[in-house]
Scaffold this motif. Structure first.
Motif, PDB file in Angstrom:
ATOM      1  N   UNK A  69       0.826  -1.203   0.000  1.00 32.70           N
ATOM      2  CA  UNK A  69       0.000   0.000   0.000  1.00 32.70           C
ATOM      3  C   UNK A  69       0.860   1.253   0.000  1.00 32.70           C
ATOM      4  N   UNK A  70       0.372   2.306  -0.677  1.00 29.24           N
ATOM      5  CA  UNK A  70       1.138   3.544  -0.780  1.00 29.24           C
ATOM      6  C   UNK A  70       0.486   4.715  -0.058  1.00 29.24           C
ATOM      7  N   UNK A  71      -0.782   4.573   0.326  1.00 27.16           N
ATOM      8  CA  UNK A  71      -1.501   5.650   1.004  1.00 27.16           C
ATOM      9  C   UNK A  71      -2.297   5.094   2.176  1.00 27.16           C
ATOM     10  N   UNK A  72      -2.550   5.951   3.157  1.00 27.59           N
ATOM     11  CA  UNK A  72      -3.379   5.566   4.296  1.00 27.59           C
ATOM     12  C   UNK A  72      -4.768   5.175   3.791  1.00 27.59           C
ATOM     13  N   UNK A  73      -5.302   4.092   4.345  1.00 27.00           N
ATOM     14  CA  UNK A  73      -6.637   3.583   4.024  1.00 27.00           C
ATOM     15  C   UNK A  73      -6.793   3.061   2.599  1.00 27.00           C
ATOM     16  N   UNK A  74      -5.698   2.702   1.931  1.00 21.21           N
ATOM     17  CA  UNK A  74      -5.845   2.016   0.649  1.00 21.21           C
ATOM     18  C   UNK A  74      -6.726   0.793   0.881  1.00 21.21           C
ATOM     19  N   UNK A  75      -7.561   0.475  -0.102  1.00 18.89           N
ATOM     20  CA  UNK A  75      -8.584  -0.550   0.082  1.00 18.89           C
ATOM     21  C   UNK A  75      -8.484  -1.649  -0.959  1.00 18.89           C
ATOM     22  N   UNK A  97      -4.480  -0.356   6.122  1.00 18.74           N
ATOM     23  CA  UNK A  97      -5.214  -0.804   4.935  1.00 18.74           C
ATOM     24  C   UNK A  97      -6.617  -1.272   5.278  1.00 18.74           C
ATOM     25  N   UNK A  98      -7.448  -1.332   4.242  1.00 17.06           N
ATOM     26  CA  UNK A  98      -8.830  -1.768   4.411  1.00 17.06           C
ATOM     27  C   UNK A  98      -9.128  -2.910   3.447  1.00 17.06           C
ATOM     28  N   UNK A  99      -9.902  -3.873   3.931  1.00 18.95           N
ATOM     29  CA  UNK A  99     -10.345  -5.005   3.121  1.00 18.95           C
ATOM     30  C   UNK A  99     -11.856  -5.028   3.196  1.00 18.95           C
ATOM     31  N   UNK A 100     -12.528  -4.923   2.047  1.00 13.50           N
ATOM     32  CA  UNK A 100     -13.982  -4.848   2.038  1.00 13.50           C
ATOM     33  C   UNK A 100     -14.547  -5.825   1.011  1.00 13.50           C
ATOM     34  N   UNK A 101     -15.371  -6.748   1.501  1.00 10.83           N
ATOM     35  CA  UNK A 101     -16.051  -7.709   0.620  1.00 10.83           C
ATOM     36  C   UNK A 101     -17.443  -7.975   1.188  1.00 10.83           C
ATOM     37  N   UNK A 116      -2.780  -5.280  13.165  1.00  7.41           N
ATOM     38  CA  UNK A 116      -3.397  -4.242  14.000  1.00  7.41           C
ATOM     39  C   UNK A 116      -3.602  -2.973  13.176  1.00  7.41           C
ATOM     40  N   UNK A 117      -4.718  -2.293  13.425  1.00  7.58           N
ATOM     41  CA  UNK A 117      -4.986  -1.015  12.789  1.00  7.58           C
ATOM     42  C   UNK A 117      -5.655  -1.096  11.428  1.00  7.58           C
ATOM     43  N   UNK A 118      -5.925  -2.278  10.949  1.00 12.40           N
ATOM     44  CA  UNK A 118      -6.566  -2.396   9.644  1.00 12.40           C
ATOM     45  C   UNK A 118      -8.081  -2.512   9.791  1.00 12.40           C
ATOM     46  N   UNK A 119      -8.810  -2.292   8.709  1.00 18.83           N
ATOM     47  CA  UNK A 119     -10.249  -2.528   8.652  1.00 18.83           C
ATOM     48  C   UNK A 119     -10.453  -3.775   7.812  1.00 18.83           C
ATOM     49  N   UNK A 134      -4.040 -24.929  11.398  1.00 18.63           N
ATOM     50  CA  UNK A 134      -4.279 -23.580  10.874  1.00 18.63           C
ATOM     51  C   UNK A 134      -4.442 -22.614  12.038  1.00 18.63           C
ATOM     52  N   UNK A 135      -4.202 -21.324  11.806  1.00 12.71           N
ATOM     53  CA  UNK A 135      -4.335 -20.321  12.860  1.00 12.71           C
ATOM     54  C   UNK A 135      -5.216 -19.161  12.394  1.00 12.71           C
ATOM     55  N   UNK A 136      -5.841 -18.518  13.362  1.00 13.22           N
ATOM     56  CA  UNK A 136      -6.591 -17.289  13.125  1.00 13.22           C
ATOM     57  C   UNK A 136      -6.056 -16.266  14.107  1.00 13.22           C
ATOM     58  N   UNK A 137      -5.483 -15.180  13.568  1.00 13.51           N
ATOM     59  CA  UNK A 137      -4.933 -14.096  14.370  1.00 13.51           C
ATOM     60  C   UNK A 137      -5.701 -12.825  14.038  1.00 13.51           C
ATOM     61  N   UNK A 138      -6.403 -12.275  15.017  1.00  6.99           N
ATOM     62  CA  UNK A 138      -7.255 -11.107  14.788  1.00  6.99           C
ATOM     63  C   UNK A 138      -6.570  -9.778  15.090  1.00  6.99           C
ATOM     64  N   UNK A 139      -5.559  -9.778  15.941  1.00  4.14           N
ATOM     65  CA  UNK A 139      -4.846  -8.549  16.336  1.00  4.14           C
ATOM     66  C   UNK A 139      -5.806  -7.485  16.863  1.00  4.14           C
ATOM     67  N   UNK A 140      -6.820  -7.937  17.616  1.00  4.85           N
ATOM     68  CA  UNK A 140      -7.752  -6.998  18.233  1.00  4.85           C
ATOM     69  C   UNK A 140      -8.881  -6.548  17.334  1.00  4.85           C
ATOM     70  N   UNK A 141      -8.931  -7.039  16.100  1.00  2.48           N
ATOM     71  CA  UNK A 141      -9.992  -6.607  15.203  1.00  2.48           C
ATOM     72  C   UNK A 141     -11.351  -7.099  15.699  1.00  2.48           C
ATOM     73  N   UNK A 142     -12.361  -6.267  15.573  1.00  2.00           N
ATOM     74  CA  UNK A 142     -13.722  -6.561  15.989  1.00  2.00           C
ATOM     75  C   UNK A 142     -14.531  -6.897  14.736  1.00  2.00           C
ATOM     76  N   UNK A 143     -14.925  -8.145  14.572  1.00  4.46           N
ATOM     77  CA  UNK A 143     -15.690  -8.597  13.409  1.00  4.46           C
ATOM     78  C   UNK A 143     -17.157  -8.288  13.647  1.00  4.46           C
TER      79      UNK A 143
END
Length: 166
Positions: A69-75, A97-101, A116-119, A134-143
């Motif tokens: 990513x090159x900019x804040x909040x690239x999606x 960064x942001x991931x939206x689906x 941490x810090x991503x959407x 397999x592992x699932x690492x959320x880094x504090x993300x709230x789903x």
């Protein structure tokens, strides 16, 4: 009496009478900032490399890192109804960064590692691995509003931190 061969194909189930030769699994790296998952120009074979590889399939590990990513909040946006990958790893991704689906089922055949810090906004994740470890690492993300499915027969996942959701 004819024989049929499908090269670079994946058996989605219930296929008989056809020899299926799967593609070679790849490590694919997101490059070029904002974009759509289905745009091959965002998928490179090395971190910071040149895009143009291919859209990930269930055999491919996908990485989003410090060169993605090159900019804040690239999606990264998924607009197709179903997307696939083996492991999805955001370790080291910078610039929030942001991931939206929102209208997609994201099928993950391995692990999920967020940063941490991503959407990370998706309506449904289906974990499909048939292997333990397999592992699932959320880094504090709230789903919030994400449906989780664990469909892999024989698969096993370890949560490395808390899974939070609403």
């Amino acid at each position: 009496g004819a024989t049929f061969t499908a090269n670079n194909s994946i058996n989605g189930g219930n296929v008989t009478g056809v020899t299926i030769n799967q593609p070679t699994p790849k490590n694919l790296y997101w490059v070029g900032g904002n974009g759509n998952w289905s745009d091959i120009n965002h998928w490179a074979l090395s971190s910071g490399g040149t895009g143009g590889s291919c859209v990930p399939n269930q055999l491919d590990n996908v990485f989003f890192d410090g060169n993605s990513f090159s900019s804040v909040n690239d999606t990264v946006t998924i607009t197709m109804p179903v997307a696939y990958c083996k492991t999805m790893d955001w370790t080291g991704a910078l610039l929030s960064p942001r991931f939206i689906s929102t209208n997609c089922v994201l099928n993950i055949y391995g692990s999920l590692k967020l940063e941490a810090g991503m959407l990370f906004k998706t309506s449904e994740i289906s974990f499909e691995s048939t292997s333990p470890g397999e592992v699932i690492t959320s880094k504090g993300y709230y789903y919030n509003g994400t449906n989780f499915r664990f469909n892999g027969i024989g698969g096993g996942w370890t949560f490395t931190d808390s899974l939070k959701g609403g």
